[in-house]
Scaffold this motif. Structure first.
Motif, PDB file in Angstrom:
ATOM      1  N   LEU A  27       0.819  -1.218   0.000  1.00  0.00           N
ATOM      2  CA  LEU A  27       0.000   0.000   0.000  1.00  0.00           C
ATOM      3  C   LEU A  27       0.850   1.265   0.000  1.00  0.00           C
ATOM      4  CD1 LEU A  27      -2.962  -0.882   2.419  1.00  0.00           C
ATOM      5  CD2 LEU A  27      -2.997  -0.698  -0.076  1.00  0.00           C
ATOM      6  N   VAL A  28       1.953   1.241   0.727  1.00  0.00           N
ATOM      7  CA  VAL A  28       2.852   2.406   0.735  1.00  0.00           C
ATOM      8  C   VAL A  28       3.443   2.622  -0.652  1.00  0.00           C
ATOM      9  CG1 VAL A  28       5.071   3.265   1.597  1.00  0.00           C
ATOM     10  CG2 VAL A  28       3.395   2.326   3.195  1.00  0.00           C
ATOM     11  N   ALA A  29       3.858   1.535  -1.304  1.00  0.00           N
ATOM     12  CA  ALA A  29       4.418   1.651  -2.652  1.00  0.00           C
ATOM     13  C   ALA A  29       3.372   2.176  -3.630  1.00  0.00           C
ATOM     14  CB  ALA A  29       4.943   0.290  -3.110  1.00  0.00           C
ATOM     15  N   LEU A  30       2.154   1.673  -3.542  1.00  0.00           N
ATOM     16  CA  LEU A  30       1.078   2.149  -4.420  1.00  0.00           C
ATOM     17  C   LEU A  30       0.763   3.616  -4.152  1.00  0.00           C
ATOM     18  CD1 LEU A  30      -1.351  -0.935  -4.266  1.00  0.00           C
ATOM     19  CD2 LEU A  30       0.055  -0.236  -6.209  1.00  0.00           C
ATOM     20  N   TYR A  31       0.841   4.022  -2.881  1.00  0.00           N
ATOM     21  CA  TYR A  31       0.572   5.418  -2.530  1.00  0.00           C
ATOM     22  C   TYR A  31       1.608   6.354  -3.169  1.00  0.00           C
ATOM     23  CZ  TYR A  31       0.729   9.672   0.296  1.00  0.00           C
ATOM     24  OH  TYR A  31       0.785  10.978   0.696  1.00  0.00           O
ATOM     25  N   PHE A  32       2.872   6.022  -3.039  1.00  0.00           N
ATOM     26  CA  PHE A  32       3.922   6.895  -3.578  1.00  0.00           C
ATOM     27  C   PHE A  32       3.899   6.939  -5.105  1.00  0.00           C
ATOM     28  CE2 PHE A  32       5.978   6.453   0.645  1.00  0.00           C
ATOM     29  CZ  PHE A  32       6.180   7.810   0.899  1.00  0.00           C
ATOM     30  N   VAL A  33       3.698   5.779  -5.733  1.00  0.00           N
ATOM     31  CA  VAL A  33       3.638   5.764  -7.206  1.00  0.00           C
ATOM     32  C   VAL A  33       2.410   6.531  -7.693  1.00  0.00           C
ATOM     33  CG1 VAL A  33       3.316   4.272  -9.223  1.00  0.00           C
ATOM     34  CG2 VAL A  33       4.923   3.614  -7.443  1.00  0.00           C
ATOM     35  N   GLY A  34       1.256   6.298  -7.040  1.00  0.00           N
ATOM     36  CA  GLY A  34       0.042   7.005  -7.437  1.00  0.00           C
ATOM     37  C   GLY A  34       0.145   8.505  -7.241  1.00  0.00           C
ATOM     38  N   ASP A  38       0.471  10.995 -10.222  1.00  0.00           N
ATOM     39  CA  ASP A  38      -0.893  11.529 -10.227  1.00  0.00           C
ATOM     40  C   ASP A  38      -1.868  10.568 -10.914  1.00  0.00           C
ATOM     41  OD1 ASP A  38      -2.854  13.352  -9.579  1.00  0.00           O
ATOM     42  OD2 ASP A  38      -2.656  14.457 -11.472  1.00  0.00           O
ATOM     43  N   LEU A  39      -1.903   9.330 -10.422  1.00  0.00           N
ATOM     44  CA  LEU A  39      -2.780   8.298 -10.985  1.00  0.00           C
ATOM     45  C   LEU A  39      -3.987   8.108 -10.058  1.00  0.00           C
ATOM     46  CD1 LEU A  39      -0.037   5.694 -11.999  1.00  0.00           C
ATOM     47  CD2 LEU A  39      -1.151   7.404 -13.457  1.00  0.00           C
ATOM     48  N   GLU A  40      -5.159   8.455 -10.552  1.00  0.00           N
ATOM     49  CA  GLU A  40      -6.362   8.450  -9.729  1.00  0.00           C
ATOM     50  C   GLU A  40      -6.691   7.060  -9.180  1.00  0.00           C
ATOM     51  OE1 GLU A  40      -8.147  10.919  -8.597  1.00  0.00           O
ATOM     52  OE2 GLU A  40      -6.786  12.342  -9.557  1.00  0.00           O
ATOM     53  N   TYR A  41      -6.467   6.026  -9.987  1.00  0.00           N
ATOM     54  CA  TYR A  41      -6.835   4.675  -9.560  1.00  0.00           C
ATOM     55  C   TYR A  41      -6.009   4.240  -8.355  1.00  0.00           C
ATOM     56  CZ  TYR A  41      -8.094  -0.263  -9.877  1.00  0.00           C
ATOM     57  OH  TYR A  41      -8.560  -1.519  -9.594  1.00  0.00           O
ATOM     58  N   LEU A  42      -4.694   4.458  -8.412  1.00  0.00           N
ATOM     59  CA  LEU A  42      -3.824   4.054  -7.310  1.00  0.00           C
ATOM     60  C   LEU A  42      -4.047   4.922  -6.080  1.00  0.00           C
ATOM     61  CD1 LEU A  42      -0.417   3.174  -9.042  1.00  0.00           C
ATOM     62  CD2 LEU A  42      -2.454   1.782  -8.689  1.00  0.00           C
ATOM     63  N   LYS A  43      -4.273   6.213  -6.297  1.00  0.00           N
ATOM     64  CA  LYS A  43      -4.535   7.100  -5.160  1.00  0.00           C
ATOM     65  C   LYS A  43      -5.868   6.731  -4.495  1.00  0.00           C
ATOM     66  CE  LYS A  43      -4.006  11.136  -7.181  1.00  0.00           C
ATOM     67  NZ  LYS A  43      -3.904  12.617  -7.296  1.00  0.00           N
ATOM     68  N   GLY A  44      -6.868   6.409  -5.319  1.00  0.00           N
ATOM     69  CA  GLY A  44      -8.167   6.028  -4.775  1.00  0.00           C
ATOM     70  C   GLY A  44      -8.078   4.756  -3.946  1.00  0.00           C
ATOM     71  N   LEU A  45      -7.245   3.799  -4.383  1.00  0.00           N
ATOM     72  CA  LEU A  45      -7.083   2.535  -3.657  1.00  0.00           C
ATOM     73  C   LEU A  45      -6.468   2.761  -2.279  1.00  0.00           C
ATOM     74  CD1 LEU A  45      -5.668  -0.739  -5.249  1.00  0.00           C
ATOM     75  CD2 LEU A  45      -5.200  -0.120  -2.897  1.00  0.00           C
ATOM     76  N   THR A  46      -5.477   3.658  -2.215  1.00  0.00           N
ATOM     77  CA  THR A  46      -4.767   3.859  -0.950  1.00  0.00           C
ATOM     78  C   THR A  46      -5.429   4.904  -0.055  1.00  0.00           C
ATOM     79  OG1 THR A  46      -3.297   5.415  -2.108  1.00  0.00           O
ATOM     80  CG2 THR A  46      -2.544   3.145  -1.880  1.00  0.00           C
ATOM     81  N   PHE A 115      -0.191  -0.719 -11.498  1.00  0.00           N
ATOM     82  CA  PHE A 115      -0.768  -1.346 -10.311  1.00  0.00           C
ATOM     83  C   PHE A 115      -0.121  -2.715 -10.081  1.00  0.00           C
ATOM     84  CE2 PHE A 115      -4.850  -3.549  -8.643  1.00  0.00           C
ATOM     85  CZ  PHE A 115      -4.373  -3.514  -7.347  1.00  0.00           C
ATOM     86  N   TYR A 116      -0.077  -3.515 -11.138  1.00  0.00           N
ATOM     87  CA  TYR A 116       0.467  -4.871 -11.008  1.00  0.00           C
ATOM     88  C   TYR A 116       1.956  -4.859 -10.678  1.00  0.00           C
ATOM     89  CZ  TYR A 116       2.216  -9.481 -12.228  1.00  0.00           C
ATOM     90  OH  TYR A 116       2.859 -10.692 -12.197  1.00  0.00           O
ATOM     91  N   PHE A 117       2.745  -4.119 -11.442  1.00  0.00           N
ATOM     92  CA  PHE A 117       4.202  -4.167 -11.255  1.00  0.00           C
ATOM     93  C   PHE A 117       4.640  -3.484  -9.956  1.00  0.00           C
ATOM     94  CE2 PHE A 117       4.127  -4.977 -15.883  1.00  0.00           C
ATOM     95  CZ  PHE A 117       4.868  -6.152 -15.877  1.00  0.00           C
ATOM     96  N   THR A 118       3.942  -2.438  -9.546  1.00  0.00           N
ATOM     97  CA  THR A 118       4.250  -1.814  -8.252  1.00  0.00           C
ATOM     98  C   THR A 118       3.971  -2.786  -7.122  1.00  0.00           C
ATOM     99  OG1 THR A 118       3.695   0.375  -9.124  1.00  0.00           O
ATOM    100  CG2 THR A 118       3.781   0.129  -6.729  1.00  0.00           C
ATOM    101  N   PHE A 119       2.832  -3.439  -7.201  1.00  0.00           N
ATOM    102  CA  PHE A 119       2.440  -4.459  -6.226  1.00  0.00           C
ATOM    103  C   PHE A 119       3.502  -5.553  -6.162  1.00  0.00           C
ATOM    104  CE2 PHE A 119      -1.251  -7.647  -5.226  1.00  0.00           C
ATOM    105  CZ  PHE A 119      -0.550  -8.091  -4.119  1.00  0.00           C
ATOM    106  N   LEU A 120       3.858  -6.112  -7.311  1.00  0.00           N
ATOM    107  CA  LEU A 120       4.802  -7.234  -7.367  1.00  0.00           C
ATOM    108  C   LEU A 120       6.170  -6.847  -6.826  1.00  0.00           C
ATOM    109  CD1 LEU A 120       5.553 -10.110  -8.205  1.00  0.00           C
ATOM    110  CD2 LEU A 120       5.993  -9.234 -10.508  1.00  0.00           C
ATOM    111  N   PHE A 121       6.712  -5.716  -7.271  1.00  0.00           N
ATOM    112  CA  PHE A 121       8.068  -5.330  -6.850  1.00  0.00           C
ATOM    113  C   PHE A 121       8.107  -4.963  -5.367  1.00  0.00           C
ATOM    114  CE2 PHE A 121       8.823  -4.099 -11.490  1.00  0.00           C
ATOM    115  CZ  PHE A 121       9.409  -5.329 -11.756  1.00  0.00           C
ATOM    116  N   ALA A 122       7.052  -4.329  -4.867  1.00  0.00           N
ATOM    117  CA  ALA A 122       7.012  -3.992  -3.436  1.00  0.00           C
ATOM    118  C   ALA A 122       6.961  -5.269  -2.596  1.00  0.00           C
ATOM    119  CB  ALA A 122       5.803  -3.109  -3.136  1.00  0.00           C
ATOM    120  N   LEU A 123       6.149  -6.229  -3.026  1.00  0.00           N
ATOM    121  CA  LEU A 123       6.033  -7.487  -2.307  1.00  0.00           C
ATOM    122  C   LEU A 123       7.351  -8.253  -2.329  1.00  0.00           C
ATOM    123  CD1 LEU A 123       4.005  -9.305  -0.787  1.00  0.00           C
ATOM    124  CD2 LEU A 123       3.452 -10.379  -2.981  1.00  0.00           C
TER     125      LEU A 123
END
Length: 464
Positions: A27-34, A38-46, A115-123
């Motif tokens: 979630l932290v990785a998705l937050y920073f990337v979003g 400025d990606l609405e989908y990733l920001k909305g998720l976090t 979304f996918y690659f940020t998730f995978l690399f953070a994990l």
């Protein structure tokens, strides 16, 4: 006496750490990337608590299916790589395909890829950090074993095989009349006089007393243990440690004090729990039989060439309270497979047809047992029903074997998701330990754990 330089977590606490950090790092990785892009989908998720919570639930459930929280796998970087890729792929897929619960799909594919690659690399980054810097050093638990010299090998294997960080570094021979000049491979033999200094120098996690003859504990050893206990060193009895670490009941160490080990969970007679379970079982069985109706024409067609015999197979099994019933299965063996008498099925059993082997690996051969569940002979979860011939044979050798009949046998169970197919009396002993653990600790959460692990068993083709 406890270590002040190392972090010590019990098994469940390490699994909790993995679950929490998986969610936090991703979630932290998705937050920073979003935020940065400025990606609405990733920001909305976090930013949205509900979406983040749903995502966390998906990650934990799917991670369990792909064995992300198995400590043996979590400590191996190659297995972590495989499990992480599968978990990230399926979690993202589920999240994207369930817009009722998750955020609305983005307008462009670029955000989905990020979304996918940020998730995978953070994990992967967090899990490799865990393997490199935590699992290898920080979680080691140094333990001294007090036992009969002849038991050392069996006891060490029983404990260390269940937890990669639990390390027996020495043992004290509890039989003073026997020679003390023998060590077990790399495990140091420790004299009673050296116990205090050794405990101080090695910062022990705990001392485990495994001797069944407490009268063999000399006054000298008893006094030193008492001093260590008063100094803060944890001292536990072997069967308690064994049950906690392996999630099995150590029946081989239970004698006349069996009542101490079988305070069976009162939920086994809780009528509300049993009613809820029954309703769920009926629902699952109906769905399972509808699925079977779709599969039967296909299986029947392949059966003509692959099995060449009857489609269904019935066999007598022992159920609750020792009552026998006829179990239903898709046939997987050649005809007259037991013309030489009853025998355990084994790896590469010549009696199993090629198509039958596929049915067993995928557990498809068990689907007709939903009929047994609707009839009330079986449950979805419980000890696997055994044949009367083997029950009689095993019960003569193993105490408490027939204790597993206090509840209904199951389509799947704690032993099935934790141990390979039983091929011998020795395998039956291990599976009995798991079955008794389930009966003792039966609960909604344990049932859910078994259900999730069953999915993992099918996906990874672990049946037999």
């Amino acid at each position: 006496m406890k270590s002040k330089n190392k972090i010590h977590f019990e098994v469940s606490e390490r699994k909790l750490l993995l679950r929490i950090c998986d969610v936090v790092f991703v979630l932290v990785a998705l937050y920073f990337v979003g935020t940065f892009l400025d990606l609405e989908y990733l920001k909305g998720l976090t930013f949205n608590f509900y979406y983040a919570f749903v995502f966390a639930i998906y990650l934990n459930i799917i991670g369990t299916v792909f064995e992300m929280y198995n400590l043996q796998i979590a400590s191996n970087q190659y297995q972590v790589l495989k499990s992480s890729i599968l978990t990230a792929s399926v979690t993202v897929l589920f999240y994207l395909l369930t817009p009722i619960f998750s955020a609305q799909l983005p307008n462009n594919r670029f955000q989905i890829l990020l979304f996918y690659f940020t998730f995978l690399f953070a994990l992967l980054a967090w899990r490799f950090f865990y393997v490199k810097f935590l699992a290898s050093n920080r979680f080691l638990q140094n333990v001294v074993l007090i036992c009969d010299r002849d038991q050392v090998e069996e006891l060490i294997i029983g404990l260390e095989s269940s937890d990669p960080h639990y390390r027996i570094i020495a043992y004290v021979n509890s039989e003073p009349d026997k020679s003390d000049n023998i060590g077990f491979h790399f495990v140091k033999h420790l004299k009673v006089d050296d116990l205090l200094n050794f405990a101080t120098d090695n910062k022990l996690f705990e001392i485990v007393i495994a001797t069944q003859k407490t009268e063999d504990l000399t006054v000298e050893l008893y006094q030193k243990l008492l001093y260590l206990l008063e100094s803060g060193t944890t001292i536990r009895e072997y069967t308690q440690v064994y049950e906690y670490k392996t999630q099995r009941i150590p029946v081989q160490y239970i004698t006349r004090d069996f009542y101490k080990f079988f305070p069976f969970n009162r939920i086994n007679n809780n009528q509300l729990y049993l009613l809820i379970v029954k309703i769920i079982e009926i629902f699952i069985s109906v769905i399972g039989l509808l699925f079977a109706a779709i599969l039967i024409p296909i299986i029947l067609l392949i059966n003509v060439f692959g099995n060449k015999g009857k489609l269904f197979y019935t066999q007598e099994r022992v159920g609750k309270n020792g009552k026998t019933f006829q179990i239903f299965k898709f046939r997987t063996m050649i005809e007259n497979a037991e013309k030489e008498g009853a025998m355990f099925s084994k790896q590469n059993d010549y009696r199993i047809t090629p198509f039958g082997r596929f049915l067993r690996k995928t557990r498809i051969d068990e689907i007709p047992q939903f009929i047994n569940i609707l009839k009330g002979d079986m449950a979805v979860i419980g000890p696997r029903p055994e044949r009367p011939f083997f029950v009689k044979e095993i019960a003569e050798i193993m105490p408490f074997y027939e204790t597993r009949h206090v509840i209904k046998p199951g389509l799947t169970g704690w032993a099935q998701v934790n141990y390979s197919y039983g091929e011998s009396i020795e395998d039956s002993l291990i599976k009995l330990q798991y079955d008794l653990y389930y009966i003792k600790h039966r609960s909604v959460f344990l049932d859910l754990n078994i259900a999730i692990k069953t999915i993992s068993t099918v996906l990874f083709y672990k049946g037999q």
